[in-house]
Design an enzyme around this catalytic site. Structure first.
Site, PDB file in Angstrom:
ATOM      1  N   LYS A  15      -8.509  44.937   4.961  1.00 12.09           N
ATOM      2  CA  LYS A  15      -9.433  44.633   6.055  1.00 12.09           C
ATOM      3  C   LYS A  15      -8.804  45.004   7.371  1.00 12.09           C
ATOM      4  CE  LYS A  15     -12.497  40.996   4.595  1.00 12.09           C
ATOM      5  NZ  LYS A  15     -12.871  39.575   4.715  1.00 12.09           N
ATOM      6  N   ASP A  22     -14.870  37.263  -5.459  1.00  8.83           N
ATOM      7  CA  ASP A  22     -15.863  36.213  -5.644  1.00  8.83           C
ATOM      8  C   ASP A  22     -16.327  35.575  -4.340  1.00  8.83           C
ATOM      9  OD1 ASP A  22     -13.296  34.837  -5.161  1.00  8.83           O
ATOM     10  OD2 ASP A  22     -14.469  33.030  -5.561  1.00  8.83           O
ATOM     11  N   ARG A  54     -18.032  38.121  -9.385  1.00  8.88           N
ATOM     12  CA  ARG A  54     -16.904  38.988  -9.766  1.00  8.88           C
ATOM     13  C   ARG A  54     -17.355  40.120 -10.671  1.00  8.88           C
ATOM     14  NH1 ARG A  54     -12.344  36.181  -8.096  1.00  8.88           N
ATOM     15  NH2 ARG A  54     -12.328  33.937  -8.412  1.00  8.88           N
ATOM     16  N   GLY A  63      -8.841  37.559  -8.375  1.00  8.95           N
ATOM     17  CA  GLY A  63      -9.595  38.656  -7.764  1.00  8.95           C
ATOM     18  C   GLY A  63      -9.189  40.054  -8.195  1.00  8.95           C
ATOM     19  N   ASP A  82      -6.080  40.590   3.653  1.00  3.89           N
ATOM     20  CA  ASP A  82      -6.898  40.070   4.754  1.00  3.89           C
ATOM     21  C   ASP A  82      -5.943  39.634   5.865  1.00  3.89           C
ATOM     22  OD1 ASP A  82      -8.938  39.040   6.289  1.00  3.89           O
ATOM     23  OD2 ASP A  82      -9.374  37.357   4.987  1.00  3.89           O
ATOM     24  N   PHE A 118     -17.165  39.922   4.975  1.00  8.70           N
ATOM     25  CA  PHE A 118     -16.909  39.251   3.711  1.00  8.70           C
ATOM     26  C   PHE A 118     -17.625  39.998   2.583  1.00  8.70           C
ATOM     27  CE2 PHE A 118     -17.582  36.111   0.363  1.00  8.70           C
ATOM     28  CZ  PHE A 118     -16.271  35.711   0.169  1.00  8.70           C
ATOM     29  N   ASP A 134      -6.414  42.112  -4.785  1.00 12.50           N
ATOM     30  CA  ASP A 134      -7.739  42.641  -4.509  1.00 12.50           C
ATOM     31  C   ASP A 134      -7.878  43.071  -3.050  1.00 12.50           C
ATOM     32  OD1 ASP A 134      -7.600  40.018  -3.575  1.00 12.50           O
ATOM     33  OD2 ASP A 134      -9.415  39.331  -4.572  1.00 12.50           O
TER      34      ASP A 134
HETATM   35  P1  5GP Z   1      -5.024  36.790   2.830  1.00 11.12           P
HETATM   36  O1  5GP Z   1      -3.966  35.846   2.334  1.00 11.12           O
HETATM   37  O2  5GP Z   1      -4.542  38.228   2.949  1.00 11.12           O
HETATM   38  O3  5GP Z   1      -5.687  36.294   4.089  1.00 11.12           O
HETATM   39  O4  5GP Z   1      -6.190  36.716   1.798  1.00 11.12           O
HETATM   40  C1  5GP Z   1      -6.185  37.443   0.662  1.00 11.12           C
HETATM   41  C2  5GP Z   1      -7.086  36.776  -0.353  1.00 11.12           C
HETATM   42  O5  5GP Z   1      -8.238  36.222   0.275  1.00 11.12           O
HETATM   43  C3  5GP Z   1      -7.589  37.790  -1.336  1.00 11.12           C
HETATM   44  O6  5GP Z   1      -6.759  37.847  -2.466  1.00 11.12           O
HETATM   45  C4  5GP Z   1      -8.969  37.285  -1.656  1.00 11.12           C
HETATM   46  O7  5GP Z   1      -8.884  36.395  -2.750  1.00 11.12           O
HETATM   47  C5  5GP Z   1      -9.402  36.521  -0.437  1.00 11.12           C
HETATM   48  N1  5GP Z   1     -10.289  37.313   0.437  1.00 11.12           N
HETATM   49  C6  5GP Z   1     -10.002  37.838   1.647  1.00 11.12           C
HETATM   50  N2  5GP Z   1     -11.056  38.503   2.169  1.00 11.12           N
HETATM   51  C7  5GP Z   1     -12.035  38.393   1.249  1.00 11.12           C
HETATM   52  C8  5GP Z   1     -13.383  38.893   1.186  1.00 11.12           C
HETATM   53  O8  5GP Z   1     -13.933  39.575   2.060  1.00 11.12           O
HETATM   54  N3  5GP Z   1     -14.077  38.576   0.052  1.00 11.12           N
HETATM   55  C9  5GP Z   1     -13.560  37.836  -0.956  1.00 11.12           C
HETATM   56  N4  5GP Z   1     -14.350  37.592  -1.993  1.00 11.12           N
HETATM   57  N5  5GP Z   1     -12.297  37.360  -0.934  1.00 11.12           N
HETATM   58  C10 5GP Z   1     -11.547  37.642   0.154  1.00 11.12           C
HETATM   59 MG    MG Z   2      -7.157  36.459  -4.221  1.00 13.85          MG
END
Ligand code: 5GP
Ligand code: MG
Length: 200
Positions: free
Chosen positions: A146, A174, A180, A56, A118, A167, A115
């Protein structure tokens, strides 16, 4: 003569709305890169080791490094968190692949780049791995943060944009491997996301 800047891709039919335009991204990256470069020079850290998290962050990191007038090296890692088509990592197991990471980062000042922040679990896992390779320091930089309850205590050091808990895709991000290549950060139309793939 082909207009490259705002041409319509077939993918655009799936876009609901543009959350952050390519112009806003470019302007914000100018500021963010200047801050990172300033901090790095002030800290006397010298060289920076950038560790982008695949896949990402590829578009973000390619735009970012060309704005950083620092001596730098790039090593890739990948962390897989959202299995298949899901748009949430809830309950997912994270897997790290070290790709082009050297066996030791001893004495190096690392900037891990992702990227989106979350739940924070991806960045926390990557940070722990890099610190374990004896990096002198590990800082983090994310394109998007986020605004939602954290699952970790780690906070990213550099954030380009804070976004609502929606999202999004585009600019490297993606859905099921697609979108992407959209130059803006966008939301998708309702019908595009497969409800059957979402966790309970
Ligand atoms: P975390 O481990 O912080 O929950 O998630 C981070 C990863 O989840 C990011 O690197 C990304 O790949 C994916 N991700 C989280 N939120 C989104 C979103 O709104 N859209 C997309 N495409 N990927 C997300
Ligand atoms: Mg990722």
């Amino acid at each position: 003569m082909v207009a490259h800047s705002h041409q319509t891709l077939p993918l655009h039919a799936d876009v609901e709305r543009v959350l952050i335009s390519r112009e806003r991204i470019a302007a914000r990256l100018d500021e963010l890169a200047a801050r990172i470069a300033g901090d790095w020079e002030a800290g006397g850290a010298g060289e920076v080791t950038l560790v982008p998290i695949l896949t990402g962050s590829i578009v973000f990191v390619s735009d970012l490094i060309r704005r950083l007038p620092l001596r730098l090296r790039v090593h890739l890692i990948s962390v897989t968190s959202y299995p298949g088509k899901a748009t949430s990592s809830r309950g997912a197991t994270l897997e790290v692949e070290r790709s082009s990471l050297p066996a030791s980062l001893e004495g190096r000042h690392v900037l891990v780049v992702d990227d989106i922040f979350d739940s924070g679990r991806t960045l926390e896992l990557a940070t722990r791995l890099l610190a374990g390779l004896e990096a002198a320091s590990v800082r983090s930089c994310v394109l998007l943060d986020k605004r939602r309850p954290r699952e970790v205590t780690l906070e990213p050091d550099y954030v380009a944009f804070e976004i609502p808990d929606e999202f999004i895709v585009g600019y490297g991000l993606d859905y099921d491997g697609y979108y992407r290549n959209l130059p803006d950060i966008v939301t998708l139309k309702r019908g595009v996301i497969d409800p059957a793939a979402e966790p309970g």
